[in-house]
Design a protein around this motif. Structure first.
Motif, mmCIF file in Angstrom:
data_model
loop_
_atom_site.group_PDB
_atom_site.id
_atom_site.type_symbol
_atom_site.label_atom_id
_atom_site.label_comp_id
_atom_site.label_asym_id
_atom_site.label_seq_id
_atom_site.Cartn_x
_atom_site.Cartn_y
_atom_site.Cartn_z
ATOM 1 N N TYR A 239 0.862 -1.184 0.000
ATOM 2 C CA TYR A 239 0.000 0.000 0.000
ATOM 3 C C TYR A 239 0.895 1.229 0.000
ATOM 4 N N THR B 128 -2.904 10.790 -3.032
ATOM 5 C CA THR B 128 -3.324 9.620 -3.796
ATOM 6 C C THR B 128 -2.887 8.381 -3.038
ATOM 7 N N ASP B 129 -3.617 7.306 -3.242
ATOM 8 C CA ASP B 129 -3.204 6.055 -2.625
ATOM 9 C C ASP B 129 -3.402 4.921 -3.622
ATOM 10 N N SER B 130 -2.617 3.869 -3.433
ATOM 11 C CA SER B 130 -2.713 2.713 -4.319
ATOM 12 C C SER B 130 -2.424 1.439 -3.545
ATOM 13 N N THR C 247 -5.696 -4.643 -11.393
ATOM 14 C CA THR C 247 -6.558 -3.907 -10.476
ATOM 15 C C THR C 247 -7.768 -4.746 -10.087
#
Length: 93
Positions: free
Chosen positions: A23, A39-41, A61
């Motif tokens: 993360y 932003t996060d991923s 994804t």
């Protein structure tokens, strides 16, 4: 200016398969007008090791969520989305 924070973990499922999850959250400390402040991923991947041959895959994804909720869908090859976002195949001499 971006400040990045990351967290990742790797777990050995079997002697030939590893599961990796990570993360990342990025903060923009000086955003311009109409620019995002953060932003996060989330990424997941698997690694297969068969002696001198290794395959590392980054899952696409939402693949991990779909795979955990309905694994037979992927085992039978009925998935519509690409399983891997990227992969690396290597051989050690």
């Amino acid at each position: 200016t971006l400040i990045n924070t990351s967290f990742s973990v790797e777990s050995t499922l079997t002697d030939w398969c590893d599961l990796r999850m990570g993360y990342t959250k990025s903060f923009n400390t000086a955003p311009a007008d109409n620019e995002v402040e953060s932003t996060d991923s989330f990424v997941a991947g698997v690694g297969f090791n068969y002696g001198s041959v290794a395959l590392d895959m980054t899952l696409g994804t939402d693949v991990l969520d779909d795979m955990m909720s309905n694994p037979l869908y992927y085992v039978n090859g009925r998935d519509d989305a690409a399983l891997a976002a990227s992969w690396t195949l290597s051989y050690s001499w």
